[in-house]
Each structure stands twice: as structure tokens, then as C-alpha cells.
Write a protein that holds these residues in place. Structure first.
Motif, PDB file in Angstrom:
ATOM      1  N   VAL A 253       0.853  -1.191   0.000  1.00  0.00           N
ATOM      2  CA  VAL A 253       0.000   0.000   0.000  1.00  0.00           C
ATOM      3  C   VAL A 253       0.883   1.233   0.000  1.00  0.00           C
ATOM      4  O   VAL A 253       1.987   1.234   0.540  1.00  0.00           O
TER       5      VAL A 253
ATOM      6  N   TYR B  23     -11.467   6.320  -7.228  1.00  0.00           N
ATOM      7  CA  TYR B  23     -11.359   5.313  -6.167  1.00  0.00           C
ATOM      8  C   TYR B  23     -10.330   5.750  -5.129  1.00  0.00           C
ATOM      9  O   TYR B  23     -10.579   5.696  -3.916  1.00  0.00           O
TER      10      TYR B  23
ATOM     11  N   GLY C 117     -10.348   4.622  -1.198  1.00  0.00           N
ATOM     12  CA  GLY C 117      -9.166   4.066  -0.541  1.00  0.00           C
ATOM     13  C   GLY C 117      -8.273   5.102   0.101  1.00  0.00           C
ATOM     14  O   GLY C 117      -7.616   4.828   1.106  1.00  0.00           O
TER      15      GLY C 117
ATOM     16  N   GLU D 274      -3.746   0.692  -3.193  1.00  0.00           N
ATOM     17  CA  GLU D 274      -3.598  -0.657  -2.662  1.00  0.00           C
ATOM     18  C   GLU D 274      -3.483  -1.604  -3.851  1.00  0.00           C
ATOM     19  O   GLU D 274      -4.322  -1.568  -4.753  1.00  0.00           O
TER      20      GLU D 274
ATOM     21  N   PHE E 224      -6.758  -3.632  -4.858  1.00  0.00           N
ATOM     22  CA  PHE E 224      -8.010  -2.949  -4.520  1.00  0.00           C
ATOM     23  C   PHE E 224      -9.168  -3.332  -5.446  1.00  0.00           C
ATOM     24  O   PHE E 224     -10.330  -3.152  -5.105  1.00  0.00           O
TER      25      PHE E 224
END
Length: 342
Positions: A173, A258, A263, A267, A270
Motif C-alpha cells: 500500500v 477510487y 481508498g 492498494e 483494490f
């Protein structure tokens, strides 16, 4: 206005009919599995509305599906079989993240549009590559878009593991984006990104561009009969490349929204195959933007509802895979009826 209503009705008629028939057949199947099919179907379809949190998750799932589906519609209308939605999604997400993290000291007034534009341009670039190879060299777009998906996924894995990784967190991440550029929640729905409004507005804009502008007519003509389009003076090659730029831009925008709205960081895993499901939504809608709204909402409802159904009943969530497969079959089938005596 009457023409718009008729076009809209025609666009949603086939998807809605297929959805209703799929649900009816699915209910029969569920009744063979569980003693409480009504409860199972209630959770599958309506658990998304049981709480604000469930509804927010449903809207967040529908947003990237609709945006990717709209991008696919542009490419398909131009005659390009674009299966690169996943790569375009990831390219937009990573570009937005890199800009947000690396330039975090900028004013939000500058950083936010810069991050969104970066995501759109990254996705558009991934759309431009296969379109140019198709037009200039005759390279099959299915091969190039699939290969670009793999390249982007590996490249983003490297960036999220090595370059922008948040060493204080577990997994691949990135560092968090500045809170000043996060998308606000949808008014009255805590946890739901306002990106759904953007997606719905763009669905209407897509319909207008494709069916009410000269550019859209030329694009559809190029996708229907390339040789005829060129013979009547339409710059078909340019229209096809532009359509793929737009298609990739939609995928990149889905990734940007996104990251900015859900988020708040990149990620690596994801996406639960948003690219593939978005492609399916476009095909089920018969590449019509208004129909894509219906199919994207339905898919988001089914995907989320499957988990709630499995928790409350003994019906496995894999049932949704069967139902969606049946839906694809019903939507793509075009029965030909012959009337009269044999």
C-alpha cells in the motif's frame, strides 16, 4: 423530450427484461438449495439498503463499474474490442497516488485537479497505445490490451512495494494522500463517495455525445463499417484513436476517483476485477450508456448482496456467478422468430 424518453426506454428494456428473467430462474434454483428462498433473495437484493453503511458500499462498488462500462462503450462503438479496463483503472489510480504523494505540499486547489487529470491522462495513454498499433500496424487490440493489463499490474506492484510504499502499514500500500484532496462523501450517505454523481452525469454526457453529435455519428459509422466511413470522407482512423483515448480516460478516472474517494491511497489488490465486470456491464447493456447504468447497479447489488445472503442463509455466494453467467446468456441471445405456416 419525447425522443429522449423513447431512446431511454429502448436502452433499458432489454437489460431489465433479462435481469427479471434471470432473477425468476434464480429463485427457482435457490428454492432447491435452501428452505427459506425468500429470505435469501431478500438479502441478495435488498440487504444493500438495510443500513447506511451497506448502501454506501453498494454505491462505491457501482461507481468504478459504471465508469469503466462507459469507457468500453466508446471503444466498442468505434469497433475496438477493448479489454484493457483493468490496466487503465490501475494506471489512473497509481498516477493519481504518485501525484498526490509526491506533490502533497501544493495547495489543494492546484493538487486536486492535477491528481485527477494525471489519472485520466494515464488511462488515456493506455488506451492510445493499442488504438495506434491497431490503426498503424494492424496489431490485434485484444492482445495489446491484455498485455498492457499485465504490464501495468506489475509496474504498479513495483511502485507500491518500493517507491511510494507506506512502511508503517502492512502489505503493498502507498502512503496516504493528503486529506485536503479527498472527495467529500455523498450528502446524507456517510462513507459513500460523491464519485457516483460524476459517473451518473457522465453517463448522460456519453449518451448525448454518441447519439446527438456529429462526432458521435462519425464514431459509430467508423465502428460499423470502416471502409464505408472512409469512402464518405469521415476521418475514421482519427475517430477510433480518439474513442480509445476517451475509453482509457474513463478507466483512469475510475481509478482516480477510487483513490481520492474510497481508498485514499493505492492498494495493489483494490480491484475485484472491476475491469472485467465493467466490460460485462457494457456488453449486457448492448453498449448503450443508459443501459449501462442499469447493469452496473444490478451487478453492484448482486456482488455485495451475495455476501449478505451467504451470512444469513446456507446459499453460497458463488450462486451469483451462476446468475451473472445466465444473465450474459440471456442478454447476448437474439432469438429469431418466424411467423407463418411451415
Amino acid at each position: 423530450m419525447a425522443g429522449v424518453f423513447i431512446d431511454t426506454l429502448k436502452a433499458v428494456r432489454a437489460p431489465l427484461a433479462a435481469i427479471l428473467l434471470t432473477l425468476a430462474l434464480g429463485f427457482v434454483l435457490v428454492a432447491c438449495i435452501t428452505d427459506d428462498p425468500v429470505q435469501a433473495y431478500r438479502d441478495l437484493l435488498f440487504a444493500n439498503f438495510d443500513s447506511v453503511g451497506n448502501f454506501a458500499l453498494f454505491l462505491n462498488r457501482a461507481t468504478p463499474l459504471l465508469l469503466i462500462a462507459l469507457g468500453v462503450i466508446f471503444s466498442f462503438r468505434a469497433g475496438i474490442f477493448n479489454v484493457g479496463g483493468e490496466g487503465q483503472l490501475y494506471a489512473g489510480a497509481i498516477a493519481t497516488t504518485v501525484i498526490g504523494v509526491m506533490l502533497g505540499g501544493l495547495s489543494p486547489v492546484i493538487l486536486f485537479p492535477l491528481a485527477v487529470a494525471g489519472g485520466i491522462l494515464a488511462g488515456a495513454f493506455l488506451g492510445w497505445i493499442p488504438a495506434t498499433l491497431k490503426i498503424r500496424l494492424g496489431v490485434d487490440e485484444v492482445v495489446t490490451t491484455l498485455m498492457l493489463n499485465i504490464i501495468v499490474l506489475l509496474f504498479t506492484s513495483y511502485l507500491s512495494n518500493q517507491v511510494i510504499r507506506d512502511t508503517a502499514s502492512y502489505g503493498a500500500v502507498s502512503q496516504m494522500l493528503p486529506a485536503s484532496i479527498w472527495l467529500p462523501d455523498l450528502p446524507g450517505v456517510r462513507g459513500a463517495t460523491s464519485g457516483i454523481i460524476v459517473a451518473l452525469v457522465l453517463a448522460g454526457v456519453t449518451w448525448l455525445v454518441l447519439f446527438r453529435t456529429e462526432w458521435g455519428a462519425q464514431l459509430r459509422a467508423s465502428g460499423t463499417n470502416l471502409r464505408f466511413a472512409k469512402s464518405v470522407g469521415i476521418p475514421a482512423d482519427r475517430r477510433i484513436i480518439t474513442a480509445m483515448l476517451v475509453a482509457g480516460g474513463f478507466g483512469g478516472l475510475a481509478g482516480a476517483l477510487y483513490v481520492l474517494g474510497i481508498g485514499h491511497r493505492f492498494e495493489q489488490n483494490f480491484s475485484p476485477d472491476y475491469g472485467l465486470v465493467g466490460l460485462t456491464c457494457a456488453l449486457l447493456a448492448r453498449v448503450h450508456p443508459i443501459g449501462a447504468v442499469a447493469t452496473s447497479i444490478f451487478y453492484a447489488m448482486m456482488i455485495n448482496g451475495a455476501a449478505y445472503m451467504q451470512i444469513s442463509t446456507d446459499v453460497p455466494r458463488s450462486l451469483v456467478d451462476l446468475l451473472t453467467g445466465l444473465l450474459v446468456l440471456l442478454m447476448t441471445a437474439r432469438p429469431k422468430l418466424k411467423w407463418g405456416r411451415s
